[in-house]
Design a protein around this motif. Structure first.
Motif, PDB file in Angstrom:
ATOM      1  N   MET A   1      28.740  31.254  21.000  1.00  0.00           N
ATOM      2  CA  MET A   1      29.225  32.231  21.963  1.00  0.00           C
ATOM      3  C   MET A   1      30.602  31.786  22.451  1.00  0.00           C
ATOM      4  SD  MET A   1      27.316  33.463  25.410  1.00  0.00           S
ATOM      5  CE  MET A   1      27.105  35.203  25.387  1.00  0.00           C
ATOM      6  N   SER A   2      31.557  32.689  22.447  1.00  0.00           N
ATOM      7  CA  SER A   2      32.917  32.323  22.833  1.00  0.00           C
ATOM      8  C   SER A   2      33.086  32.320  24.348  1.00  0.00           C
ATOM      9  CB  SER A   2      33.925  33.276  22.191  1.00  0.00           C
ATOM     10  OG  SER A   2      33.765  34.560  22.721  1.00  0.00           O
ATOM     11  N   LYS A   3      34.034  31.532  24.779  1.00  0.00           N
ATOM     12  CA  LYS A   3      34.360  31.420  26.194  1.00  0.00           C
ATOM     13  C   LYS A   3      35.062  32.697  26.656  1.00  0.00           C
ATOM     14  CE  LYS A   3      37.472  28.473  28.375  1.00  0.00           C
ATOM     15  NZ  LYS A   3      38.192  27.218  28.408  1.00  0.00           N
ATOM     16  N   PRO A   4      34.727  33.210  27.845  1.00  0.00           N
ATOM     17  CA  PRO A   4      35.395  34.435  28.304  1.00  0.00           C
ATOM     18  C   PRO A   4      36.869  34.196  28.598  1.00  0.00           C
ATOM     19  CG  PRO A   4      33.941  33.582  30.008  1.00  0.00           C
ATOM     20  CD  PRO A   4      33.744  32.730  28.795  1.00  0.00           C
ATOM     21  N   ALA A   5      37.655  35.242  28.451  1.00  0.00           N
ATOM     22  CA  ALA A   5      39.069  35.194  28.822  1.00  0.00           C
ATOM     23  C   ALA A   5      39.170  35.660  30.274  1.00  0.00           C
ATOM     24  CB  ALA A   5      39.885  36.103  27.915  1.00  0.00           C
ATOM     25  N   TYR A   6      39.929  34.927  31.055  1.00  0.00           N
ATOM     26  CA  TYR A   6      40.086  35.237  32.472  1.00  0.00           C
ATOM     27  C   TYR A   6      41.449  35.847  32.748  1.00  0.00           C
ATOM     28  CZ  TYR A   6      35.964  32.367  32.909  1.00  0.00           C
ATOM     29  OH  TYR A   6      34.694  31.867  32.767  1.00  0.00           O
ATOM     30  N   ILE A   7      41.505  36.616  33.827  1.00  0.00           N
ATOM     31  CA  ILE A   7      42.742  37.238  34.272  1.00  0.00           C
ATOM     32  C   ILE A   7      42.792  37.154  35.793  1.00  0.00           C
ATOM     33  CG2 ILE A   7      41.756  39.567  34.440  1.00  0.00           C
ATOM     34  CD1 ILE A   7      44.486  40.589  33.333  1.00  0.00           C
ATOM     35  N   VAL A   8      43.994  37.008  36.319  1.00  0.00           N
ATOM     36  CA  VAL A   8      44.202  37.027  37.764  1.00  0.00           C
ATOM     37  C   VAL A   8      44.896  38.342  38.100  1.00  0.00           C
ATOM     38  CG1 VAL A   8      45.409  35.940  39.702  1.00  0.00           C
ATOM     39  CG2 VAL A   8      44.326  34.519  37.939  1.00  0.00           C
ATOM     40  N   ILE A   9      44.350  39.039  39.081  1.00  0.00           N
ATOM     41  CA  ILE A   9      44.942  40.297  39.541  1.00  0.00           C
ATOM     42  C   ILE A   9      45.221  40.140  41.023  1.00  0.00           C
ATOM     43  CG2 ILE A   9      44.661  42.779  39.768  1.00  0.00           C
ATOM     44  CD1 ILE A   9      42.586  42.631  37.503  1.00  0.00           C
ATOM     45  N   ASP A  10      46.472  40.371  41.429  1.00  0.00           N
ATOM     46  CA  ASP A  10      46.793  40.139  42.831  1.00  0.00           C
ATOM     47  C   ASP A  10      46.124  41.164  43.733  1.00  0.00           C
ATOM     48  OD1 ASP A  10      48.464  42.337  43.483  1.00  0.00           O
ATOM     49  OD2 ASP A  10      50.298  41.186  43.378  1.00  0.00           O
ATOM     50  N   THR A  11      46.029  40.800  44.986  1.00  0.00           N
ATOM     51  CA  THR A  11      45.300  41.572  45.993  1.00  0.00           C
ATOM     52  C   THR A  11      45.797  43.007  46.100  1.00  0.00           C
ATOM     53  OG1 THR A  11      44.892  39.541  47.214  1.00  0.00           O
ATOM     54  CG2 THR A  11      44.641  41.603  48.430  1.00  0.00           C
ATOM     55  N   ASN A  12      47.103  43.200  46.098  1.00  0.00           N
ATOM     56  CA  ASN A  12      47.642  44.547  46.259  1.00  0.00           C
ATOM     57  C   ASN A  12      47.228  45.468  45.123  1.00  0.00           C
ATOM     58  OD1 ASN A  12      48.876  43.878  48.679  1.00  0.00           O
ATOM     59  ND2 ASN A  12      50.754  43.228  47.667  1.00  0.00           N
ATOM     60  N   VAL A  13      47.180  44.950  43.917  1.00  0.00           N
ATOM     61  CA  VAL A  13      46.758  45.751  42.769  1.00  0.00           C
ATOM     62  C   VAL A  13      45.274  46.091  42.896  1.00  0.00           C
ATOM     63  CG1 VAL A  13      46.483  45.777  40.247  1.00  0.00           C
ATOM     64  CG2 VAL A  13      48.566  44.821  41.271  1.00  0.00           C
ATOM     65  N   LEU A  14      44.455  45.128  43.290  1.00  0.00           N
ATOM     66  CA  LEU A  14      43.023  45.385  43.448  1.00  0.00           C
ATOM     67  C   LEU A  14      42.754  46.433  44.522  1.00  0.00           C
ATOM     68  CD1 LEU A  14      41.607  41.765  43.145  1.00  0.00           C
ATOM     69  CD2 LEU A  14      41.414  43.618  41.470  1.00  0.00           C
TER      70      LEU A  14
ATOM     71  N   ARG B   1      45.743  33.423  31.264  1.00  0.00           N
ATOM     72  CA  ARG B   1      47.072  33.470  30.653  1.00  0.00           C
ATOM     73  C   ARG B   1      47.906  34.592  31.253  1.00  0.00           C
ATOM     74  NH1 ARG B   1      46.895  28.985  30.170  1.00  0.00           N
ATOM     75  NH2 ARG B   1      48.860  28.848  29.124  1.00  0.00           N
ATOM     76  N   ILE B   2      47.272  35.458  32.084  1.00  0.00           N
ATOM     77  CA  ILE B   2      47.962  36.625  32.643  1.00  0.00           C
ATOM     78  C   ILE B   2      47.648  36.762  34.126  1.00  0.00           C
ATOM     79  CG2 ILE B   2      48.138  39.155  32.586  1.00  0.00           C
ATOM     80  CD1 ILE B   2      47.372  39.015  29.612  1.00  0.00           C
ATOM     81  N   ILE B   3      48.682  37.066  34.889  1.00  0.00           N
ATOM     82  CA  ILE B   3      48.554  37.520  36.272  1.00  0.00           C
ATOM     83  C   ILE B   3      49.126  38.929  36.300  1.00  0.00           C
ATOM     84  CG2 ILE B   3      49.297  37.225  38.674  1.00  0.00           C
ATOM     85  CD1 ILE B   3      49.704  34.230  38.042  1.00  0.00           C
ATOM     86  N   VAL B   4      48.374  39.872  36.879  1.00  0.00           N
ATOM     87  CA  VAL B   4      48.875  41.228  37.053  1.00  0.00           C
ATOM     88  C   VAL B   4      49.282  41.368  38.507  1.00  0.00           C
ATOM     89  CG1 VAL B   4      48.377  43.698  36.921  1.00  0.00           C
ATOM     90  CG2 VAL B   4      47.357  42.126  35.256  1.00  0.00           C
ATOM     91  N   SER B   5      50.558  41.711  38.717  1.00  0.00           N
ATOM     92  CA  SER B   5      51.072  41.804  40.083  1.00  0.00           C
ATOM     93  C   SER B   5      52.226  42.789  40.150  1.00  0.00           C
ATOM     94  CB  SER B   5      51.565  40.430  40.560  1.00  0.00           C
ATOM     95  OG  SER B   5      52.112  40.533  41.845  1.00  0.00           O
TER      96      SER B   5
END
Length: 139
Positions: free
Chosen positions: A1-14, A107-111
């Motif tokens: 089973m592969s490791k999940p890919a994580y992402i950071v999304i800043d508060t304003n976008v959420l 590897r990604i932050i969405v902001s």
């Protein structure tokens, strides 16, 4: 089973994704959940909980809309302990998102925050606007 890919999304976008369910940021959140697990830590989750509770958002969320939105995010996230300590953004409050990305292996932050977007990349973490993220992952 592969490791999940994580992402950071800043508060304003959420928050924006919850305020306007038909918006581009709502589509960004849906794409992020489809392709990634949202990384959070105590500091970012606390910021989300306190900011989304602001009275100015009452007219958008209705009686239980905030809770539904937080539950939706919580079902698609994983909490991480914060170990990293960086000083890369003009706004020091934004550094917690970079630290979270480093700690979670994201590897990604969405902001949409200009102070954070101006960093562009840091130690292999790419900072994308919601529009750039959408363009990259919607095809």
């Amino acid at each position: 089973m592969s490791k999940p890919a994580y992402i950071v999304i800043d508060t304003n976008v959420l928050i924006s994704a919850g305020l306007l369910p038909q918006s581009k940021t709502a589509q960004v959140l849906a794409l992020a959940v489809e392709h990634f697990v949202i990384a959070q830590n105590q500091a970012t989750w606390h910021e989300l909980e306190t900011r989304i509770a602001r009275q100015k958002f009452d007219r958008y969320f209705g009686d239980d809309g905030r809770l539904r939105h937080l539950v939706k995010i919580a079902q698609s996230m994983q909490l991480f302990e914060t170990q990293a300590s960086v000083a890369v953004s003009r706004d020091k409050a934004d550094d917690m998102f970079v630290e979270l990305a480093l700690d979670s292996g994201s590897r990604i932050i969405v902001s949409g925050d200009p102070d954070l977007k101006d960093v562009r990349t840091y130690e292999g973490v790419e900072i994308l606007s919601p529009s750039l993220f959408f363009d990259r992952f919607s095809t």
